[in-house]
Design a protein around this motif. Structure first.
Motif, PDB file in Angstrom:
ATOM      1  N   ALA A   1       0.829  -1.207   0.000  1.00  0.00           N
ATOM      2  CA  ALA A   1       0.000   0.000   0.000  1.00  0.00           C
ATOM      3  C   ALA A   1       0.863   1.258   0.000  1.00  0.00           C
ATOM      4  CB  ALA A   1      -0.931  -0.002   1.204  1.00  0.00           C
TER       5      ALA A   1
ATOM      6  N   VAL B   1      -4.794  -4.066  -0.144  1.00  0.00           N
ATOM      7  CA  VAL B   1      -3.913  -3.025  -0.675  1.00  0.00           C
ATOM      8  C   VAL B   1      -4.708  -1.983  -1.458  1.00  0.00           C
ATOM      9  CG1 VAL B   1      -2.035  -2.551  -2.294  1.00  0.00           C
ATOM     10  CG2 VAL B   1      -1.884  -4.505  -0.734  1.00  0.00           C
TER      11      VAL B   1
ATOM     12  N   SER C   1      -4.845   1.878  -0.358  1.00  0.00           N
ATOM     13  CA  SER C   1      -4.107   2.826  -1.200  1.00  0.00           C
ATOM     14  C   SER C   1      -4.998   3.659  -2.116  1.00  0.00           C
ATOM     15  CB  SER C   1      -3.089   2.068  -2.056  1.00  0.00           C
ATOM     16  OG  SER C   1      -3.757   1.225  -2.992  1.00  0.00           O
TER      17      SER C   1
END
Length: 382
Positions: free
Chosen positions: A160, A193, A197
């Protein structure tokens, strides 16, 4: 009269159904409540079953002392027994109290899901997107052993924070991560992730997982090779007319199977077996899974069943394990997770595997006569 044990079973089912939602939403967990009408006895019942009615009332009186359990009483004015106070309804409030009321097994499973989802949300910065991703993969997060879960969390956090566009799994500068590990954990890691992110793609490239397939009846896909390898996306577009699909943990067993009418056999490639749930013709067939009788075999079964709830196991019971004690070996890296999708007989087999010292009965070591008889019986079930 609703007995305490029946109420506990009802609550256990409710906890199992809503655990993921509660784990991702602590406010919902705190406010969760289950109310059950207890259907107290009539005077006639009380006279006919005096001992049973007293035992029922005493059991509920004792249950009401448990944290979070509120028992509502009602007064009945009976002609022969006079005024009697009887339990009428029970309310259990709070996910923790509900899980405790349901029993030790449910309480332990709930605590594991709750703590793992909370750790994932906190470790990846929180937020609605992360909570949603953790909720979606709560079953897998809870099934991981402690070290495995920590690695998944560490890898997800690193990815991330560090875009890796164009890298292959083996190029990732993360200890313990290679293509095999990444393939087994890609679905969970990717979801976490991307949620943490905000990116649309993980950016990691690599060859698609290949699954070996054997057509045990060539009529299910005329003109195709009897044995071939393909990705999930490639398999998904085939027009396979299979009545049943047999998923196996070990390639050697797949290659040794005899012809079977209407059956396709697929090598599940270990934990990647859950990816098979994306294949329409497979999910439309009767799916049977045969894995090793060891902790990882049951962990894989749980992973597959989490994606495909209708899957039925074959030769994965305590009777099969004990019938071949002389063929046991030690499992080098046992899986330590809890697997709530297991049927009671499967859980009993897993418990025996662990109680005997983490033993393993590999599927290819089981005599063919025994195995084929079980397979034929399982494939005949509708």
């Amino acid at each position: 009269m609703i007995p305490v044990d029946e109420a506990r079973a009802r609550v256990a089912a409710r906890v199992a159904a809503l655990a993921r939602d509660w784990a991702a939403d602590p406010a919902a967990a705190a406010g969760a409540v289950v109310r059950i009408a207890l259907h107290p006895p009539s005077e006639r019942d009380a006279l006919a079953q005096q001992g049973a009615v007293i035992a029922w009332r005493d059991a509920w009186t004792a249950a009401a002392t448990e944290p979070g359990v509120a028992l509502e009483w009602a007064t009945r004015s009976w002609s022969r027994l006079g005024a009697q106070s009887v339990p009428a309804r029970v309310a259990i409030e709070g996910a923790d109290a509900l899980a405790r009321f349901a029993g030790r097994e449910t309480a332990d499973a709930w605590a594991r899901v709750r703590d793992r989802v909370a750790a994932a949300i906190e470790g990846l910065g929180g937020g609605a997107a992360v909570a949603s991703a953790a909720r979606s993969h709560a079953t897998a997060l809870a099934a991981y052993g402690d070290d495995e879960f920590q690695t998944v969390l560490d890898v997800s956090r690193w990815l991330a924070e560090h875009p890796v566009d164009g890298m292959r799994p083996r190029q990732l500068p993360i200890r313990g991560v290679d293509s095999k590990w990444f393939g087994a954990h890609r679905a969970v890691v990717s979801a976490l992730v991307l949620a943490a992110s905000g990116r649309e793609s993980l950016g990691i490239v690599g060859d698609a997982q290949q699954f070996r397939v054997r057509l045990l009846d060539e009529r299910v896909l005329p003109g195709a090779p009897r044995a071939f390898g393909a990705s999930v996306d490639e398999l998904a577009v085939l027009r396979v007319e299979a009545d049943a699909v047999l998923v196996l943990e070990n390639l050697e067993t797949l290659l040794a199977l005899p012809p079977m009418p209407g059956v396709v056999a697929v090598h599940g490639a270990g934990y990647a077996a859950a990816e098979l749930a994306r294949i329409p013709w497979l999910t439309g067939a009767r799916v049977r899974y045969w894995g090793d009788l060891d902790s990882n075999g049951f962990a894989i079964l749980h992973r597959l069943r989490s994606a495909l709830p209708s899957v039925v196991s074959v030769v994965m019971d305590e009777e099969a394990l004990l019938a071949h004690r002389d063929l046991w070996v030690r499992e080098p890296k046992p899986a330590r997770g809890a697997y709530p999708t297991l049927e009671p007989f499967e859980q009993a087999a897993l418990d025996r595997v662990r109680d005997e010292g983490d033993v393993r009965l590999e599927q290819e070591r089981i005599p063919w006569a025994f195995a084929l008889e079980r397979l034929d019986a399982a494939l005949a079930q509708r």
